[in-house]
Design an enzyme around this catalytic site. Structure first.
Site, short mmCIF file in Angstrom:
data_model
loop_
_atom_site.label_atom_id
_atom_site.label_comp_id
_atom_site.label_asym_id
_atom_site.label_seq_id
_atom_site.Cartn_x
_atom_site.Cartn_y
_atom_site.Cartn_z
N GLU A 1 29.44 7.05 -32.46
CA GLU A 1 30.90 7.05 -32.48
C GLU A 1 31.39 8.15 -33.42
OE1 GLU A 1 33.01 3.38 -33.21
OE2 GLU A 1 34.94 4.41 -33.18
N LYS B 1 23.62 -15.07 -33.07
CA LYS B 1 24.13 -14.08 -32.11
C LYS B 1 25.24 -14.59 -31.20
CE LYS B 1 19.65 -11.79 -32.31
NZ LYS B 1 18.36 -11.47 -31.69
N ASP C 1 18.16 -6.35 -36.76
CA ASP C 1 18.37 -6.79 -35.38
C ASP C 1 19.85 -6.57 -35.04
OD1 ASP C 1 18.70 -8.14 -33.00
OD2 ASP C 1 17.33 -9.76 -33.53
N HIS D 1 58.02 7.73 -38.92
CA HIS D 1 58.97 6.69 -39.30
C HIS D 1 59.33 6.81 -40.77
CE1 HIS D 1 61.07 2.91 -39.17
NE2 HIS D 1 60.58 2.74 -40.40
#
Ligand code: NAP
Ligand code: NAP
Lengths: 464, 464
Positions: free
Chosen positions: B137, B268, B344, B442
């Protein structure tokens, strides 16, 4: 893995260059006049970095050579790690960093290799697939493979809905009346069309489907939902939402944008909203496993599996206060395929939402009907990590790399395959659980009691 | 990445061997008599595999050579993928498969490389760390790095509690009275000691801390919670729970073990139980960012950040029906460090649980006090994927590889570093959000209104 210079100098001229270490001022002069480092040796570049003339994160750009950038960054920062030798063990050669640059990662010092195994052939909608899984959890691939085998040539049938990606900015109006007016304005068909136009104009593929509005006092959370072709779409939807807000501001100048993401999206956080309304792709898969396969491959039977599914995946998850966790280990298969195919693995938080259902079926009530329902699979076959070499190869293994013939054709197929693989993995783990020594010993030692219990439970459920 | 035989034959004798292709019967004879494939050529082994004499998944074992096993598996299955050329693009050389074998992955056909960048130095409990993050990413590492910079030499302070790993089998008693008796029996101190003895005997490190019992009719969910040294502990706790149940069965022969995991663990799956009771390590981190750093590095101020945190991470997540998602993007940092250090990554579903809190503080009320609270970080520095070369290197970068001097010393430190990195990442993203063009515009165009609104909100909250 050795980080020695001689072997890394590709040509003799580079080797010659690398033997140089001219004075600082001279190097700086060269760097400044050339605006590049082509004629500076490694040692000279390192010197410029260490004297803060070249920012460490800009090495690739300044050198015009991604691999050299990574190599020299390792030189500079390797000594700052807690363990001196750590950097020598971190692989970095034989990797195409040009694809990483400005796209996937910054401050790159190498890569970690995650082993890829395959499970399959897994027949999905009539076609056999080999499923690439990148994992370090022993037994996961083998277990999924066993599930695929039990499913056999009958295969898994899937249906997919392209729900769309979501982004929900939080905006604040001066008071609840104005907030209500704003909400009503957006809900008006003509106004919605204006917003949609602004949103859709930001992309060739992003197409707004809905604005679902959450209200908290005078704050509105506008959950924009849009289909995004074959991309996962997070960046695209953020861009669209931003442009839509600009338009909205023309009509509501007293509105204040608090945050482009108000967590009502929700991205990478466990949340009921995605479980209820969906996000990305919604997939439902089914198959039937014959009594014979249950017995020979799984060493169990349909009633035992259906009962365990109810007690574990329904009651157990309910008791634990779970959202979207009505499954045995969907996250394992999701994460392994996500890492293999360059998805965003942080999204497995939402994407792993899954309801696994098992029922006794068939003429003699001895076969097993299984479904997996996954309402929020966030996947893409273009953009993000899908552009990397190995990750692209794994998409190619599945025949879903890049843009499909129709928008979302490939990403929807990828979602189907993930859900089908989850189904295979669910079956296999459930069989392992009901088939453990403990459970088996009970079956052996206490069989009659069990059967009475079991059949009575199943009748009460209406499962049989 | 080329999969050509000549370049892969390491010696001339191997090259000579590989030119051979003897008849099937002869090869089979050699294989059966030797019980190995050392004197068979690649083509001959492939032939034996294709004729089902050697199971594809056993190639490494039969060849006694992990790399050759992977290479020949690619030969055999490469043609079964959807895209013919896919296998050529999937990297497999320069990887130590002996560490993968029987430990991390099956049916291995190569690996995917996930780029590793570093964020830092990030000062945690007085010491500077470079944090390895494996991600695709874009901007994540750079953003986290900016957070680390803003934190500066003041650093992050952490406290860690070794909550322990959990596993909750589902057991069924004949009726609710027996279930109640069983529960009472376990709650008795002397009986608990017996169970603990059985549990602890299965490991040198796993030590039972509690059995928390969930009740659903006549079904009990026994949530065993145990510290597990420097291992994440999932396998260890499963083993301990299994042995404890064996003992329990002596006292309750009418109990039936439905499943070694009853989803009350919960592993999980998003679930309130881990958010409330913790799992793995519970870490709380804090820091204070000065007015100056907020202005120069983040181009914002404390009030704006504290307000955005409230509206996004508290109200927004509440509205979305989130469990454990009171944060901006904790899952990003968790996942990136998990992949880098061989954790994991499917566990990020639970491990990403995080509450991010921001308050205005300091003499002039212009500094920012930030905490991140993560009650369920499932981490280990031995076992699982931590044994792989690159992943081990990343643990070494942090100085936490393997077993610590005291049990859980390294794994607790890793948990601290993850939570501190989450804090850095949270700060930076929140700053980006309040500082976006929309929000800024703004601030520019509607400043006075904002201030009135803002200060009134902050007073109502008691934040200032
Ligand atoms: N921003 C966030 O908040 C956020 C959150 C989570 C994850 N992410 C990251 O966002 C990235 C994914 O975002 P994204 O999916 O929007 O990717 P992206 O790579 O940012 O955008 C996709 C690009 O591909 C183009 N494209 C070409 N052919 C396409 C096709 N057939 N279908 C769809 N798009 C096509 C799009 O065109 P157009 O320009 O015409 O649209 C767009 O430019 C990942 O790296 C992920 O980790 C971001
Ligand atoms: N089974 C499941 O349901 C499940 C669920 C999720 C994930 N996983 C997988 O489980 C694996 C992790 O399980 P695990 O953490 O229990 O790993 P493990 O590698 O199965 O067990 C750790 C081993 O290391 C030994 N050890 C040596 N020094 C140690 C120390 N200082 N502290 C702790 N242990 C030490 C332990 O000794 P002893 O033999 O004396 O204990 C034990 O044999 C991962 O691969 C994960 O993906 C399994």
């Amino acid at each position: 893995l050795e980080d020695e210079w001689p072997t890394l100098s590709p040509s003799s001229s580079a080797a010659k260059l690398n033997s140089k270490k001219r004075p600082m001022a001279e190097c700086l002069e060269i760097y400044r006049s050339e605006g590049a480092c082509n004629s500076l040796s490694d040692e000279e570049v390192v010197m410029l970095v260490e004297q803060s003339h070249i920012p460490l994160h800009r090495l690739e750009a300044v050198l015009g050579d991604p691999l050299r950038g990574v190599r020299l960054r390792r030189k500079v920062v390797g000594s700052r790690f807690q363990t001196e030798l750590a950097i020598k063990q971190l692989p970095y050669l034989n990797y195409d960093y040009s694809k990483v640059l400005n796209a996937c990662c910054e401050n790159v010092i190498g890569y970690v290799g995650v082993p890829v195994g395959y499970a399959g052939p897994l027949v999905v909608d009539g076609k056999p697939y080999m499923i690439p899984m990148a994992t370090t959890e022993g037994a996961l691939v083998a277990s999924t493979n066993r599930g695929a085998k039990a499913i056999g040539s009958r295969g898994v049938t899937s249906v997919v809905e392209d729900v769309g990606m979501t982004r929900a900015p939080a905006i604040k109006l001066p008071n609840v009346v104005r907030a209500h007016e704003c909400r009503q304005w957006i809900d008006n068909k003509d106004n919605y069309a204006l917003i949609k136009e602004a949103f859709d104009s930001t992309s060739r593929f992003a197409r707004l489907q809905e604005i679902h509005i959450g209200v908290d006092g005078a704050t509105l959370y506008l959950r924009f939902r849009a289909t995004t072709g074959d991309a996962m779409g997070m960046n695209m939807v953020s861009k669209g939402a931003e442009n839509a807000l600009k338009l909205l501001k023309n009509y509501f100048p007293d509105m204040e944008v608090i945050s482009l993401s108000g967590n009502y999206c929700s991205d990478k956080k466990a949340a009921a909203i995605n479980w209820v309304k969906g996000r990305g792709k919604r997939v439902v898969c089914e198959t039937t496993i014959s009594h014979d396969s249950l017995r020979t491959i799984f060493k169990t039977d349909a009633k035992t599996l259906a009962r365990c599914n109810k007690i574990k995946n329904l009651s157990g998850s309910a008791l634990a206060g779970s959202i979207g966790g009505n499954n045995a280990h969907a996250a394992n298969m999701v994460t392994a395929i996500y890492i293999a195919t360059g998805q965003d693995p942080a999204q497995n938080v939402t994407s792993s939402n899954c309801s696994t259902n098992m029922e006794v079926c068939g003429e003699n009530g001895e076969d097993l009907y299984v479904t997996c329902t996954m309402p929020s699979l966030e996947v893409g076959t273009v953009g993000g990590g899908t552009i990397l070499t190995g990750q692209g190869a794994c998409l190619d293994i599945l025949g879903v790399k890049g843009a499909g013939a129709r928008p979302a054709e490939n990403s929807a197929r990828l979602a189907s395959l993930i859900c089908a693989t989850v189904l295979a993995g669910e079956l296999s783990l459930m069989a392992a659980l009901v088939n453990s020594d403990l459970v088996k010993s009970h079956m052996r030692h206490n069989r009659s009691t069990v059967n009475v219990q079991a059949s009575c439970n199943l009748q009460n459920d209406g499962i049989t």
